[in-house]
Design a protein around this motif. Structure first.
Motif, mmCIF file in Angstrom:
data_model
loop_
_atom_site.group_PDB
_atom_site.id
_atom_site.type_symbol
_atom_site.label_atom_id
_atom_site.label_comp_id
_atom_site.label_asym_id
_atom_site.label_seq_id
_atom_site.Cartn_x
_atom_site.Cartn_y
_atom_site.Cartn_z
ATOM 1 N N GLU A 668 0.862 -1.168 0.000
ATOM 2 C CA GLU A 668 0.000 0.000 0.000
ATOM 3 C C GLU A 668 0.901 1.221 0.000
ATOM 4 O OE1 GLU A 668 -3.407 2.323 2.610
ATOM 5 O OE2 GLU A 668 -2.922 0.235 3.044
ATOM 6 N N GLY A 669 0.922 1.928 -1.134
ATOM 7 C CA GLY A 669 1.873 3.025 -1.259
ATOM 8 C C GLY A 669 3.285 2.479 -1.228
ATOM 9 N N ASP A 670 4.070 2.908 -0.243
ATOM 10 C CA ASP A 670 5.454 2.445 -0.118
ATOM 11 C C ASP A 670 5.635 1.542 1.090
ATOM 12 O OD1 ASP A 670 5.012 4.291 1.820
ATOM 13 O OD2 ASP A 670 6.811 5.487 1.439
ATOM 14 N N ARG A 671 4.536 0.907 1.530
ATOM 15 C CA ARG A 671 4.626 0.028 2.694
ATOM 16 C C ARG A 671 4.135 -1.368 2.328
ATOM 17 N NH1 ARG A 671 1.272 0.830 6.558
ATOM 18 N NH2 ARG A 671 -0.272 1.914 5.284
ATOM 19 N N CYS A 672 4.792 -2.354 2.915
ATOM 20 C CA CYS A 672 4.331 -3.742 2.795
ATOM 21 C C CYS A 672 3.378 -3.993 3.949
ATOM 22 C CB CYS A 672 5.516 -4.701 2.841
ATOM 23 S SG CYS A 672 5.032 -6.436 2.813
ATOM 24 N N VAL A 673 2.161 -4.392 3.646
ATOM 25 C CA VAL A 673 1.111 -4.428 4.665
ATOM 26 C C VAL A 673 0.397 -5.782 4.674
ATOM 27 C CG1 VAL A 673 0.702 -1.957 4.469
ATOM 28 C CG2 VAL A 673 -0.616 -3.544 3.046
ATOM 29 N N GLU A 674 -0.357 -5.987 5.745
ATOM 30 C CA GLU A 674 -1.353 -7.052 5.773
ATOM 31 C C GLU A 674 -2.640 -6.440 5.228
ATOM 32 O OE1 GLU A 674 -3.681 -10.153 8.769
ATOM 33 O OE2 GLU A 674 -2.130 -8.802 9.566
ATOM 34 N N HIS A 675 -3.024 -6.845 4.020
ATOM 35 C CA HIS A 675 -4.101 -6.188 3.292
ATOM 36 C C HIS A 675 -5.443 -6.417 3.991
ATOM 37 C CE1 HIS A 675 -6.251 -4.417 0.070
ATOM 38 N NE2 HIS A 675 -6.725 -5.534 -0.434
ATOM 39 N N GLN A 676 -6.269 -5.337 4.046
ATOM 40 C CA GLN A 676 -7.570 -5.450 4.700
ATOM 41 C C GLN A 676 -8.609 -6.124 3.807
ATOM 42 O OE1 GLN A 676 -7.957 -4.644 7.953
ATOM 43 N NE2 GLN A 676 -5.743 -4.308 7.797
ATOM 44 N N GLY A 677 -8.383 -6.125 2.495
ATOM 45 C CA GLY A 677 -9.317 -6.788 1.598
ATOM 46 C C GLY A 677 -8.953 -8.250 1.394
ATOM 47 N N ALA A 678 -9.577 -8.841 0.400
ATOM 48 C CA ALA A 678 -9.371 -10.262 0.132
ATOM 49 C C ALA A 678 -8.150 -10.464 -0.765
ATOM 50 C CB ALA A 678 -10.603 -10.863 -0.543
ATOM 51 N N VAL A 679 -7.383 -11.508 -0.450
ATOM 52 C CA VAL A 679 -6.306 -11.988 -1.308
ATOM 53 C C VAL A 679 -6.711 -13.409 -1.686
ATOM 54 C CG1 VAL A 679 -3.853 -12.467 -1.530
ATOM 55 C CG2 VAL A 679 -4.619 -10.544 -0.133
ATOM 56 N N ARG A 680 -7.112 -13.589 -2.916
ATOM 57 C CA ARG A 680 -7.810 -14.823 -3.294
ATOM 58 C C ARG A 680 -7.094 -15.520 -4.440
ATOM 59 N NH1 ARG A 680 -14.083 -14.271 -3.653
ATOM 60 N NH2 ARG A 680 -13.671 -14.191 -1.428
ATOM 61 N N ALA A 681 -6.995 -16.839 -4.317
ATOM 62 C CA ALA A 681 -6.453 -17.673 -5.385
ATOM 63 C C ALA A 681 -7.562 -18.575 -5.909
ATOM 64 C CB ALA A 681 -5.294 -18.517 -4.873
ATOM 65 N N VAL A 682 -7.547 -18.798 -7.216
ATOM 66 C CA VAL A 682 -8.526 -19.666 -7.857
ATOM 67 C C VAL A 682 -7.763 -20.731 -8.639
ATOM 68 C CG1 VAL A 682 -10.541 -19.773 -9.340
ATOM 69 C CG2 VAL A 682 -10.013 -17.664 -8.110
#
Length: 838
Positions: A668-682
C-alpha cells in the motif's frame, strides 16, 4: 410346433413403418416461405446473460458500456462467481439526460422478468427506428436483467444468503423473518440497485416480476396509506405503460391490490419514498438524492418457465400487437422512456396551395396543456390530430392563416402534476419524480417562408447547457439586412419564470458595430427564453433561443493528500433561493464510473458548506466537477491519486502433489502491509471445477528463511523501504492428474489487482496466471520411485525362495510316476527310504 404367422398383419405393419418414415423425411425438408422466420426467445442462465450483455455493449461502444456490481461498486459476486451485470446505455456523464432503470430477477424463480429486461436491451442496441433513436439520443438507461444471479440459476426466490432481495431495502425495512435478517441492504442485489440510484438519480424505474398481474405503484408498505404526494403523476405514467403493453393491465397503489399490500422493505417504496419521508428509513445515511417514479410490473400470474409464452422481438412492432411477455415488456419500457421527457419535433411542408406545419410530440398522450397558434397569438385548431393507440405520442398539423409568420406549439402538458404537488405538498423532496423534467414545457416554432426578402437575425455565443447565474452570459446577435430595409432599433429580451426584461439598443449602436451586437443577457435562475426583436421599416423580426440557467457554484479545495481525504468548501453565487448541488470526482480522460462526492442543499450568497471526501480508495487521475440543475458540469481541478494497492509476482511450485502459492507480498503506497481486503487464489481442476480460496497471511517473523528472502527481494524490486509485515502463502493438494490453471487477485479500490501485474486498473477480471500439469505417475514427489523399486525387489526374492524350496519335491514326484512298484510306490522313493534307514 411354431404358431402360424398372419402374413396380412405383417405386411400392414411394414406399410405403416414405411409411411411413418416417409412422413419424417417430408416434414424435415426445408420449405421456403415469403416471410422471414422469427427468432425464438429462450431462457438464459446468469452466466449467459452476462455474456450477452458484454456482446451487446461491444457492438455499440459509442453508446453502451457493460460492467458488474463487483467492478463498479465493489459488491462481491455470488456463489460460483456469478456476477450482477450492469449495462449502461447513453451518456452517463451528461447530467442533462434523464436516467431510467430497468430491473429483472429480484426473485430467481421468476425467469420471465430477466428475459424481459434482456430483450429490451437487445431491442435498443440492435434495433434501428425512430423510437430507438429517440431513446439513445436523449436518455440514459441503467439495465439490470438479473440482480439475483444465484436465485435465477438455482430456480429459487432467495439469493445465496437465503434472503429475499425485494424485502431488503431500507424504507420501512422488513423485520427479521424467514426471508430477511432485518438489516437492509444485506443482499448484493438490493445494494446494487440502491447504490446505482444514489450515483445516478433516477426519474423512472421499472422492476419486472411474475406471479401476479398488474402495475403496482407506491405505497405497498404498511402504515403509509395508498395515495402518494405524486399520485396524479403515478396514475398518468402507469396508464401510459399499461396501454403500451397491449394487455390492458390494471394499475394503482400496491395497497389497493388484494394479497399484495404491506410489502415491507420493497424496491419501489424505497426508490420513491426515501427522499419523501426520510424519517421512515432504517438509517439516515441510506437516503437517496431524489424520488424515482418506481413501478413493480407483474407480467403474468404464473412464475414462468414457459418458453412458448415468451414471444419474440419481432412482436414488439407487429400489428396487431403481440401480447406475449417479451414484446409487451419491451413496449412498456419504451413507453416509460418516452414519458421521462416531453419532446417535440416539427416540419414544414410547402405546396402550391400553401404551407402546412406538422408536429410530432413524444411523452404525452393528449394535447391537454399544449396550445397551437401563430406568432401574433392567434389560436389555431389542428387540421389533423392523431393519438397513438399504445405509445405516449401525438401528431398534429395546422395550416397557418394568410399573413402569419410562423406556427407555434407551446405549453406544459405536465402542469397538472406540478399544480397538484405544489398545492398539497410544497416541499416533498429535492426533485419529486418528473415534476421538474419539463420546466418550460414545449415551445416549438415553425417559421413560414416569406414572400419578400427580409432581415436575417442569428443569435450566437450561448451554449444552452452551461449558462450559469453569476457567470455573465455573453450574447452575440448577427444581423444581415437586405437593400431597402432600414434598422430603427433592437430589443434584447429575456423571459424567465414569467418575468420579461428588455434591454433596448439604438440603430447607431448596431450600425457602429457593423451589424454585430455584443451584449450581456439579463438572466435569473431557471428556464430562460431569449428573444432578439429587430425593428425595421418593414416591421419587427424576431429570433429566439432558449436555455436553462442555474446558480454558480464556488468551490475551493485543499490539495490531496490530507490523511487520505480531500477537503472542499462549496457555496453559491447569484442564487436567490436554496439549490441542490453535486460535487463529483470522476476519472479524467473518459467515463469509467464516477465516484460521487456529496449531494447537498446549499444556501444562497453566504451559504458555505465544508466537505471532507475520503479518497483513500481512489487510483489514477480524477477531475473535480460540480453542477446544480441539469447543465453541463464545470471542471475545477485535477488530482492524481497514486496507486494505493499493488501485488508482487506470485511464485508457484509443486512439492509432491501439493501446490504451493507464494510468498506473495502486498504493498500500500510504499509500505508492505497485511491487506484489509481479500487476497484470493482460484485453481481450476482438470475437470473444470473452480476452487476459490483466500490466501492466509503469514507474519514476516514466521516465514521460513527461503520464503523470507523471496519476500525481501519482492519488496526491493517494488521500491518498498522499511519493515515487511509478512506475506501470503497457500498450499493446495492436487490429487487428480491432468492440467491445472491458476488465477488470483487482490481486491483493490476500483476492482481486483491481478497477481503479478503491479498495477491497479479500475476494471479488470482476475488474470490467468498460468497452467501446470500433474502426471499420472506423480513423479514430482521425491522418494516415491525408490519405494516402488524396493517393493518389487522383495517380491522377486520371495518368489525365488518359494520356487527353490519346492523344486526337489517336484522332481521326486515326476520320477516316482515314471517307475511304479507293485505296491503302488515308486522304486526311487523305496530305495531312498532304504538308504535313509541305513
Amino acid at each position: 410346433m411354431e404358431p402360424m404367422r398372419d402374413r396380412g398383419s405383417g405386411s400392414f405393419k411394414k406399410f405403416c413403418i414405411a409411411l411413418y418414415a416417409l412422413l419424417l423425411i417430408v416434414t424435415s425438408l426445408p420449405f421456403e416461405s415469403g416471410a422471414e422466420p422469427e427468432a425464438a426467445w429462450s431462457y438464459h442462465t446468469s452466466y449467459e446473460i452476462d455474456s450477452i450483455l458484454t456482446d451487446l455493449a461491444s457492438s455499440r461502444p459509442d453508446i453502451a458500456m457493460k460492467t458488474t456490481a463487483w467492478e463498479l461498486l465493489g459488491i462481491p459476486d455470488a456463489e460460483g462467481g456469478r456476477s450482477i451485470p450492469i449495462l449502461f446505455i447513453g451518456n452517463m456523464s451528461d447530467p442533462s439526460r434523464s436516467n431510467l432503470m430497468f430491473i429483472g430477477a429480484h426473485h430467481g424463480n421468476e425467469p420471465d422478468s430477466a428475459e424481459a429486461v434482456l430483450a429490451f436491451a437487445s431491442y435498443i442496441l440492435e434495433g434501428e427506428n425512430d423510437r430507438v433513436r429517440y431513446v439513445t439520443s436523449r436518455l440514459n438507461l441503467i439495465v439490470l436483467p438479473v440482480v439475483n444471479p444465484y436465485g435465477l440459476d438455482m430456480g429459487t426466490r432467495y439469493d445465496e444468503t437465503g434472503e429475499d432481495p425485494n424485502r431488503d431495502y431500507p424504507f420501512m425495512a422488513s423485520s427479521s423473518s424467514a426471508y430477511s435478517d432485518g438489516i437492509p441492504l444485506n443482499t448484493a442485489g438490493a445494494r446494487t440497485v440502491h447504490e446505482l440510484a444514489r450515483m445516478y438519480p433516477t426519474d423512472i424505474a421499472l422492476s419486472f416480476h411474475t406471479g401476479s398481474f398488474g402495475i403496482f405503484t407506491p405505497w405497498g408498505a404498511a402504515s403509509t396509506g395508498n395515495m402518494t404526494p405524486d399520485h396524479v403523476c403515478f396514475m398518468e405514467l402507469a396508464s401510459a405503460i399499461s396501454r403500451a403493453s397491449g394487455l390492458n393491465m390494471p394499475y394503482g397503489p400496491a395497497n389497493d391490490f388484494k394479497g399484495v399490500s404491506y410489502l415491507m422493505g420493497a424496491f419501489d417504496d424505497h426508490l420513491y419514498g426515501s427522499s419523501v419521508f426520510p424519517d421512515r428509513l432504517y438509517s439516515q445515511d441510506m437516503i437517496l438524492p431524489w424520488s424515482s417514479a418506481s413501478f413493480t410490473v407483474e407480467l403474468r400470474t404464473g412464475l414462468g418457465e414457459e418458453p412458448e409464452g415468451l414471444g419474440t422481438l419481432h412482436g414488439v412492432d407487429s400489428e396487431p400487437p403481440s401480447l406475449q411477455v417479451i414484446p409487451s415488456a419491451v413496449r412498456m419500457c419504451l413507453a416509460a422512456c418516452m414519458m421521462a421527457r416531453v419532446d417535440a419535433s416539427y416540419d414544414l411542408e410547402v405546396t402550391a396551395g400553401g404551407s402546412t406545419a406538422s408536429f410530432e410530440v413524444r411523452g404525452v398522450s393528449s394535447i391537454d396543456g399544449l396550445n397551437l397558434g401563430t406568432d401574433e397569438g392567434e389560436a389555431l385548431d389542428p387540421d389533423d390530430l392523431r393519438t397513438h393507440p399504445r405509445y405516449p405520442e401525438i401528431s398534429l398539423s395546422a395550416t397557418p392563416p394568410e399573413g402569419a409568420k410562423g406556427v407555434r406549439l407551446f405549453g406544459d402538458p405536465r402542469a397538472s402534476w406540478r399544480a397538484h404537488l405544489e398545492g398539497s405538498y410544497p416541499n416533498v423532496s429535492p426533485r419529486s419524480l418528473l415534476s421538474a423534467s419539463s420546466v418550460g414545457g414545449i415551445d416549438a416554432w415553425v417559421g413560414l417562408p416569406s414572400r419578400e426578402e427580409e432581415a436575417h437575425i442569428e443569435i450566437v455565443g450561448i451554449d444552452p447547457m452551461i449558462a450559469q447565474v453569476g457567470s455573465g452570459v455573453e450574447v452575440t446577435v448577427i444581423i444581415e439586412m437586405p437593400e431597402g430595409e432600414h434598422i430603427s432599433g433592437l430589443d434584447l429580451v429575456t423571459i424567465s419564470n414569467g418575468f420579461e426584461m428588455a434591454l433596448p439598443y439604438t440603430a447607431w449602436e448596431i450600425v457602429s458595430g457593423e451589424n454585430v451586437l455584443e451584449a450581456s443577457a439579463g438572466i435569473v435562475e431557471g428556464s430562460t427564453r431569449l428573444e432578439a426583436r429587430l425593428h425595421t421599416n418593414k416591421g419587427t423580426h424576431v429570433r429566439r433561443a432558449a436555455f436553462h440557467t442555474a446558480p454558480w457554484i464556488a468551490v475551493s479545495a485543499e490539495h490531496y493528500p490530507v490523511d487520505h481525504s480531500l477537503k472542499v468548501i462549496m457555496g453559491l453565487e447569484g442564487a436567490r433561493k436554496p439549490a441542490y448541488a453535486h460535487l463529483t470526482l470522476s476519472p479524467a480522460g473518459g467515463w469509467e464510473g464516477p465516484v460521487l462526492g456529496p449531494f447537498t442543499r446549499l444556501l444562497p450568497q453566504d451559504g458555505i458548506e465544508m466537505f471532507e471526501i475520503d479518497v483513500s480508495m481512489l487510483d489514477g487521475e480524477y477531475e473535480m466537477l460540480s453542477w446544480t440543475g441539469t447543465f453541463e458540469p464545470r471542471p475545477y481541478d485535477r488530482f492524481f491519486f497514486y496507486p494505493r494497492i499493488r501485488a508482487s509476482e506470485l511464485p508457484l511450485r509443486i512439492v509432491g502433489t501439493t501446490l504451493i502459492l507464494g510468498p506473495l507480498t502486498v504493498f500500500e503506497g510504499d509500505r508492505c502491509v497485511e491487506h484489509q481486503g481479500a487476497v484470493r487464489a482460484v485453481v481450476v481442476r482438470p475437470d473444470g471445477f473452480e476452487t476459490w480460496i483466500d490466501m492466509p497471511f503469514v507474519p514476516f517473523e514466521s516465514l521460513n528463511p527461503e520464503d523470507a528472502l523471496i519476500a525481501l527481494n519482492q519488496a526491493s524490486r517494488a521500491g518498498v523501504t522499511g519493515e515487511i509485515a509478512g506475506a501470503y502463502l497457500l498450499a493446495i493438494d492436487l490429487p487428480w492428474p491432468g492440467t491445472y490453471e491458476v488465477m488470483g487477485y487482490v481486491t483493490g479500490p476500483n476492482g481486483p489487482v491481478p497477481f503479478g501485474s503491479g498495477i491497479t486498473p479500475p476494471q479488470m477480471e482476475a488474470l490467468r496466471y498460468g497452467s501446470f500439469e500433474v502426471m499420472e505417475t506423480k513423479e514430482q514427489e521425491r522418494g516415491f520411485p525408490f519405494a516402488l523399486i524396493a517393493l518389487f525387489t522383495v517380491l522377486i526374492i520371495i518368489i525365488s525362495v518359494v520356487t527353490y524350496l519346492r523344486y526337489p519335491a517336484r522332481m521326486r514326484q515326476i520320477a516316482e510316476s515314471m517307475s511304479e512298484r507293485p505296491d503302488g510306490r515308486s522304486r526311487t522313493a523305496y530305495e531312498k527310504r532304504r538308504g535313509g534307514r541305513r
